[in-house]
Enzyme design. Structure first.
Site, PDB file in Angstrom:
ATOM      1  N   LYS A   1       0.843  -1.193   0.000  1.00  0.00           N
ATOM      2  CA  LYS A   1       0.000   0.000   0.000  1.00  0.00           C
ATOM      3  C   LYS A   1       0.885   1.253   0.000  1.00  0.00           C
ATOM      4  CE  LYS A   1      -3.612   2.043   2.880  1.00  0.00           C
ATOM      5  NZ  LYS A   1      -4.521   1.802   3.987  1.00  0.00           N
TER       6      LYS A   1
ATOM      7  N   GLU B   1      10.499  -4.599   4.679  1.00  0.00           N
ATOM      8  CA  GLU B   1      10.611  -5.997   4.236  1.00  0.00           C
ATOM      9  C   GLU B   1      10.281  -6.115   2.748  1.00  0.00           C
ATOM     10  OE1 GLU B   1       8.960  -4.889   6.835  1.00  0.00           O
ATOM     11  OE2 GLU B   1       9.023  -6.271   8.549  1.00  0.00           O
TER      12      GLU B   1
ATOM     13  N   GLY C   1      -4.975  -2.391   5.320  1.00  0.00           N
ATOM     14  CA  GLY C   1      -4.197  -3.528   4.816  1.00  0.00           C
ATOM     15  C   GLY C   1      -4.885  -4.861   5.057  1.00  0.00           C
ATOM     16  N   ARG C   2      -5.376  -5.073   6.274  1.00  0.00           N
ATOM     17  CA  ARG C   2      -5.981  -6.375   6.607  1.00  0.00           C
ATOM     18  C   ARG C   2      -7.383  -6.523   6.029  1.00  0.00           C
ATOM     19  NH1 ARG C   2      -5.106  -3.026  10.560  1.00  0.00           N
ATOM     20  NH2 ARG C   2      -6.703  -2.243  11.950  1.00  0.00           N
TER      21      ARG C   2
ATOM     22  N   GLU D   1      -5.139  -7.426  14.985  1.00  0.00           N
ATOM     23  CA  GLU D   1      -4.661  -6.092  14.616  1.00  0.00           C
ATOM     24  C   GLU D   1      -5.826  -5.098  14.713  1.00  0.00           C
ATOM     25  OE1 GLU D   1      -2.550  -5.987  10.877  1.00  0.00           O
ATOM     26  OE2 GLU D   1      -1.918  -3.937  11.195  1.00  0.00           O
TER      27      GLU D   1
ATOM     28  N   HIS E   1      -5.379 -34.142  17.181  1.00  0.00           N
ATOM     29  CA  HIS E   1      -4.310 -35.022  17.655  1.00  0.00           C
ATOM     30  C   HIS E   1      -3.225 -34.246  18.372  1.00  0.00           C
ATOM     31  CE1 HIS E   1      -5.985 -38.470  15.460  1.00  0.00           C
ATOM     32  NE2 HIS E   1      -6.488 -37.491  14.727  1.00  0.00           N
TER      33      HIS E   1
ATOM     34  N   LYS F   1       7.447  -0.870  12.288  1.00  0.00           N
ATOM     35  CA  LYS F   1       8.063  -0.493  11.015  1.00  0.00           C
ATOM     36  C   LYS F   1       9.244   0.455  11.235  1.00  0.00           C
ATOM     37  CE  LYS F   1       4.100  -1.172   8.000  1.00  0.00           C
ATOM     38  NZ  LYS F   1       3.371  -0.714   6.827  1.00  0.00           N
TER      39      LYS F   1
END
Ligand code: G6Q
Length: 539
Positions: free
Chosen positions: A206, A212, A268-269, A354, A385, A505
């Protein structure tokens, strides 16, 4: 603004909690044979059984009254209308406009955003068709056989979840990879068997400034150029960008004709249905992508119009508040019984945590009640399990969401029936457990009986749908988005900012140059020592 905990509706729920704590699901089901069919609702193609929750009719009425007291109806309208409900960033929250029908009107700052949304969708479709048909050729004339999405957080989790979830509908002649971590292993492993001449990178960011993603994007560029003897012309055919930042995209060397935009009103999410979903569209094709958007829109309309009594996201959101604030539950387990949904819990972790991991109310005060729970999970039956032990017999209360489908997408023999039998059996066992009498009747020696008793009374929802197709995935995602919205409204927090992530960030920026220099360190003694050790031993 007084704390939510001072509302009479909140106090009534606190009092009511004791009534519920003194009964159990076994007794409640015995007293009301219709409970299993009565406490269920359908909407937008999904079915929700919420009868195995620690509630009665009064609980539901009190929770709905709390929703009214918190102004849920007007908050929903404010969001859909485009009010700037993301107060701390002064932004509208309009991911619902990303799936609005062509021709609809939703405005932000006087501009009808739906036209722009469909403009971008149409351009994405042209790009997707060109790549899928082979019309788009790489620098040496080869067709694209591998697509690598480079992004992180909201620019990764949605795309990778949707790709995995809808893999059944994907073009198998193209490999899809997702690079997010700044750990170079992620890039190295994702690209080690790829041919640069057949690879397309989608740089999804965005802001187009995230450390990163930019680090990985530059590595991708170098990887590509190395194969083409440094010929910069190659970038145009092997890189596209998804961003709101045209300037930075151009500075990186990507032709803005190959840039797909979105807007500051998409968090973003909440962006997997924007251009951030380009990799999804490349995988499943424009028609399937539109079906996913339609599924989301269906759930949006259900949320906006259904009465609280039958409103799936509202029921789920209110139950989340019930356990977090009145039963002290710290976590919620999401247990999809579908291998294709293996990344769904990871996706939901970001969406829920978030969004609602906040301790400051909208008026700036510190909340005096618990907010967002920890979300986690794994697909069934694998989780059975391992960690289900704690859910069945541990000391903690963990509400569970079971998600199952009537039809499997890869039918083989009895697999699907066995899978679904486990959904029903687990929810049943959690609710009703196994009494000492039942354990004894099985011939268990007295000393072993307590170990084999299951208290039951452990709550769960069962969400069912016909099959995991694009529309159903859209409905499921929107279901959780709107449940998160409901919770955030009750808690009076801003579910749409992420200052904790913004901090992350910036934090490393100061230390990065210190690792490779000998400048004096001015952190605390622990950080100084750690950096000093690393300086000495770095490979
Ligand atoms: C999502 C967050 C965060 C964000 C990433 C990537 O709601 O804001 O996860 O999506 O930090 O940001 P960019 O897309 O700007 O690279």
């Amino acid at each position: 603004m007084p704390s939510r905990a001072t509302l009479p509706e909140w106090a009534a729920l606190r009092k009511h909690r004791d009534t519920i704590a003194s009964t159990n699901l076994r007794a409640q089901f015995a007293a009301d044979p219709s409970r299993g069919t009565r406490m269920a609702a359908s909407g937008a193609g999904l079915f929700l059984d919420y009868s195995k929750h620690r509630i009665n009719n009064d609980t539901l009425a009190l929770l709905r009254a709390l929703a009214d007291a918190c102004g849920l109806r007007s908050r929903i309208e404010a969001m859909f209308r485009g009010d700037h409900i993301n107060l701390t960033e002064d932004r509208a929250v309009l991911h619902t406009a990303l799936r609005a029908k062509r021709g609809a009107t939703v405005s932000d700052k006087g501009v009808n955003v739906v036209g722009e949304v469909h403009g971008v969708l149409d351009r994405m479709a042209v790009c997707a068709d060109a790549i899928r048909s082979g019309a788009w050729r790489g620098h040496t004339g080869s067709r694209i056989r591998a697509v690598v999405n480079v992004g992180i957080g909201g620019s990764d989790l949605g795309p990778v979840m949707a790709y995995e979830a809808l893999r059944h509908f994907s073009d198998r002649s193209i490999a899809f990879r997702f690079v997010s971590n700044v750990d170079s292993t992620d890039f190295a492993e994702a690209t080690r068997d790829l041919d640069p001449a057949e690879t397309l990178f989608i740089i999804s960011s965005k802001t187009f400034t995230t450390l990163e993603t930019m680090t990985n994007a530059h590595t991708a560029r170098a990887w590509l150029l190395k194969a083409f003897g440094g010929d910069e012309q190659a970038v145009a055919k092997h890189f596209v960008a998804v961003s709101t930042n045209a300037k930075q995209v151009a500075a990186f060397g990507i032709d803005t004709a190959n840039m797909f935009g979105f807007w500051d009103w998409v968090g973003g999410r909440y962006s997997m249905d924007s251009a951030i979903g380009l990799s999804t569209m490349l995988a499943i094709g424009p028609d399937n992508f539109r079906a996913m958007l339609d599924g989301m829109h269906e759930m949006d309309e259900h949320f906006r119009t259904a009465p609280w009594e039958t409103n799936l996201p509202v029921i789920m959101g209110l139950l989340a508040v019930w356990y977090a604030d009145f039963f002290g539950a710290q976590t919620v387990a999401v247990l999809p019984y579908d291998q294709y949904l293996k990344r769904f819990p990871a996706y939901l972790q970001q969406l829920t945590m978030e969004s609602n991991g906040k301790r400051i109310a909208l008026d700036g005060s510190v909340v005096d009640y618990d907010t967002g729970a920890v979300y986690w999970g794994e697909p069934g039956t694998n989780g059975q399990h391992s960690f289900y032990q704690l859910i069945h017999q541990g000391t903690r209360l963990i509400p569970c969401d079971f998600i199952g489908f009537h039809e499997g997408l890869n039918p083989i023999g009895a697999h699907h029936d066995i899978l679904m039998a486990n959904v029903f059996a687990q929810a049943e066992a959690l609710a009703f457990g196994k009494t000492p009498e039942q354990v004894k009747a099985e011939g268990t020696p007295d000393w072993l009986v307590p170990h084999r008793v299951f208290d039951g009374n452990r709550p769960s929802s069962v969400i069912l749908a016909q099959r995991l197709d694009p529309a159903t995935l859209g409905r499921l995602v929107a279901l959780y988005e709107m449940s998160v919205f409901t919770q955030g409204t009750i808690w009076n927090i801003n579910s749409f900012d992420q200052w904790g992530v913004e901090l992350g960030k910036q934090l490393a920026q100061r230390i990065i140059p210190e690792l490779t220099s000998h400048t004096p360190l001015a952190h605390d003694s622990s950080t100084n020592n750690l950096i000093a050790i690393y300086r000495e031993k770095r490979g």
